[in-house]
Scaffold this active site. Structure first.
Site, PDB file in Angstrom:
ATOM      1  N   ASP A 142       0.894  -1.167   0.000  1.00 20.53           N
ATOM      2  CA  ASP A 142       0.000   0.000   0.000  1.00 20.53           C
ATOM      3  C   ASP A 142       0.925   1.208   0.000  1.00 20.53           C
ATOM      4  O   ASP A 142       1.514   1.546   1.032  1.00 20.53           O
ATOM      5  CB  ASP A 142      -0.901  -0.026   1.245  1.00 20.53           C
ATOM      6  CG  ASP A 142      -1.937   1.097   1.243  1.00 20.53           C
ATOM      7  OD1 ASP A 142      -1.806   2.039   0.430  1.00 20.53           O
ATOM      8  OD2 ASP A 142      -2.880   1.023   2.064  1.00 20.53           O
TER       9      ASP A 142
ATOM     10  N   HIS B  77      -6.501  10.879   3.267  1.00 19.74           N
ATOM     11  CA  HIS B  77      -7.889  10.790   3.754  1.00 19.74           C
ATOM     12  C   HIS B  77      -8.396  12.221   3.674  1.00 19.74           C
ATOM     13  O   HIS B  77      -8.161  13.028   4.575  1.00 19.74           O
ATOM     14  CB  HIS B  77      -7.951  10.247   5.185  1.00 19.74           C
ATOM     15  CG  HIS B  77      -7.545   8.800   5.260  1.00 19.74           C
ATOM     16  ND1 HIS B  77      -7.544   8.090   6.422  1.00 19.74           N
ATOM     17  CD2 HIS B  77      -7.142   7.925   4.308  1.00 19.74           C
ATOM     18  CE1 HIS B  77      -7.148   6.831   6.187  1.00 19.74           C
ATOM     19  NE2 HIS B  77      -6.890   6.720   4.898  1.00 19.74           N
TER      20      HIS B  77
ATOM     21  N   ASP C 238      -3.358   6.718  -3.854  1.00 23.25           N
ATOM     22  CA  ASP C 238      -3.436   5.737  -2.762  1.00 23.25           C
ATOM     23  C   ASP C 238      -3.731   4.386  -3.408  1.00 23.25           C
ATOM     24  O   ASP C 238      -4.865   4.144  -3.834  1.00 23.25           O
ATOM     25  CB  ASP C 238      -4.550   6.168  -1.794  1.00 23.25           C
ATOM     26  CG  ASP C 238      -4.615   5.284  -0.556  1.00 23.25           C
ATOM     27  OD1 ASP C 238      -3.767   4.398  -0.402  1.00 23.25           O
ATOM     28  OD2 ASP C 238      -5.538   5.500   0.264  1.00 23.25           O
TER      29      ASP C 238
HETATM   30  N1  GLY Z   1      -3.017   4.210   2.606  1.00 19.83           N
HETATM   31  C1  GLY Z   1      -4.012   4.629   3.502  1.00 19.83           C
HETATM   32  C2  GLY Z   1      -5.310   4.044   3.171  1.00 19.83           C
HETATM   33  O1  GLY Z   1      -5.390   3.158   2.345  1.00 19.83           O
HETATM   34  O2  GLY Z   1      -6.314   4.470   3.646  1.00 19.83           O
HETATM   35 MN    MN Z   2      -6.872   4.216   1.156  1.00 24.30          MN
HETATM   36 MN    MN Z   3      -3.897   2.789   0.845  1.00 23.51          MN
END
Ligand code: GLY
Ligand code: MN
Ligand code: MN
Length: 433
Positions: free
Chosen positions: A257, A358, A268
């Site tokens: 990730d 976020h 992301d």
């Molecule tokens: N990488 C942070 C999320 O996936 O929310």
């Molecule tokens: Mn995310």
């Molecule tokens: Mn993520």
């Protein structure tokens, strides 16, 4: 082409139009010391940058509404000595010009100028309660204005949290923002491709992290948008695993990730794939379940669809799959109702994405999940996490899978911005290449 400063000015004017009367004051982020003379890499405040495009620390934007709207910037003065050590500063005059402000003042004059700007204004909007030092500063300015009461001056009687306007506006991205997000997605997708190619048994999680970081910077990104997760085997079941220090074992899956921040916008992305380039039968079954859940969730992203619809779609597919694979026993509606699926899928299916990974924006309006509208950007990231101690068939243990893509709501549905290999055959072919 419109210069960027015109885009930011138009954005500020829209904020002033929403606010109507009064004054909005938004400061950028402070520099943060790591130890002694060493600082964390500087990152401006997202609200401030969204309003200005101005990246220096020690800066404040003041927007004055009413009949004579004004865009005002406070920023650091030129300083030959400091510029020798730290580099170029615009200074108020050049900054006013370059960033399309009506007025600009030295940051050091903030406490003297602000009370004057607040005189006889009905309201003051700022980000309330995020920084106690700022709250105290604001109260100080208000009290300075109140001291002039006997000369007929009044202070703003309403304090408003500026986020009520800014969050809603940041939530729907304009063309300028989407172009930056596409580039962040592209660089991040390239990094995942490079990471897949570099993965082999005997390597280490940190070597793969190094591939990602290298690809971000080579692509012109500022760096990672958040701390990269490179988690092999059972580590993938730790949702915020960031140690990235274990050896890569033949037969394990690896979950990555990681994504870049480009032009202050985040991508992301999560991909999960076999360390040795070939999914085992159980890994393939589990993986294709998450992939099907993601397809169902992406299918629910369109204008008018409620925020929670993609999550509900993912949960239904995942829960059915958990029952089919023998991870859960029972009937699907009941397993959803009792939230039994949360043992293997404990997070939500996405979040707003933008300048912050976020990102800003409410998920409910008046207590109900809000409808999606074109220009909103969000992640779609279902997962399945089967921990070592889980009482399930042996072949499924130590499997952590998440598949995460970034999507923008369009007029007719959605567009997926992130494209690294995702289907089983596609991943296996890419890793062989
Ligand atoms: N990488 C942070 C999320 O996936 O929310
Ligand atoms: Mn995310
Ligand atoms: Mn993520």
């Amino acid at each position: 082409m419109q210069p960027d400063s015109a885009i930011y000015r138009a954005r500020r004017q829209r904020v002033i139009d929403q606010m109507g009367e009064g004054v909005m004051v938004i400061a950028t982020a402070p520099e943060v010391a790591r130890n002694r003379d060493t600082h964390y890499p500087y990152r401006h405040d997202s609200y401030f940058y969204w309003l200005t495009g101005f990246a220096e620390p020690e800066a404040v934007v003041v927007l004055v509404g009413g009949r004579e709207p004004r865009h005002i910037l406070f920023c650091r003065e030129r300083n030959e000595e400091r510029e020798i050590w730290d580099g170029f500063r615009f200074g108020p005059d050049a900054a006013r010009e370059a960033f399309a402000f009506d007025e600009a003042f030295a940051y050091g004059t903030l406490d003297a100028e602000l009370p004057r700007l607040l005189e006889n204004q009905p309201q003051l909007a700022y980000i309330i309660g995020r920084d106690m030092a700022w709250d105290a500063k604001v109260v100080g300015w208000l009290n300075s204005v109140r001291e002039k009461a006997r000369s007929g001056v009044h202070a703003p009687s309403r304090l408003v949290d500026a986020r009520i306007w800014l969050d809603e506006m940041r939530l729907v991205k304009d063309g300028h923002e989407l172009a930056l997000m596409r580039r962040a997605a592209e660089i991040s997708g390239g990094a995942h491709r490079a990471a897949m190619r570099a993965t082999r048994p005997g390597g280490h999680e940190y070597e793969i992290e190094a591939e990602l970081l290298s690809a971000f910077r080579r692509g012109g990104a500022a760096g990672p948008a958040y701390t990269s997760i490179v988690a092999s085997g059972a580590n993938a079941c730790v949702l915020h695993y960031v140690f990235n220090d274990k050896p890569l074992k033949d037969g394990d899956l690896i979950l990555i990730d990681a994504a870049a921040e480009f032009g202050s916008y985040a991508a992301d992305i999560t991909r999960t794939f076999p360390v040795n380039g070939r999914f085992s039968a159980a890994q393939k079954d589990a993986y294709e379940l998450v992939l099907a859940a993601q397809a169902a969730a992406i299918g629910a992203v369109r204008p008018g669809s409620l925020w929670n619809a993609p999550h509900e779609a993912a949960v239904r597919v995942l829960t059915q799959g958990m029952a089919d694979l023998g991870l859960l026993r029972g009937e699907v509606d009941g397993l959803i109702e009792s939230e039994a699926y949360k043992r293997f899928y404990m997070h939500r299916t996405g979040h707003w994405l933008g300048m912050d990974v976020h990102d800003a924006g409410e998920y409910k309006l008046k207590g109900e999940w809000r409808p999606l509208v074109p220009g909103m950007t969000l992640t779609v990231e279902p997962g399945l996490y089967i921990r070592p101690a889980d009482d399930v068939p042996e072949a499924f243990r130590n499997i952590g899978i998440r598949i995460e893509d970034d999507v923008v709501v369009t007029e007719t549905g959605c567009e997926v911005l992130t494209t690294p290999p995702k289907a089983v055959a596609e991943i296996e072919a890419w890793m062989r290449g």
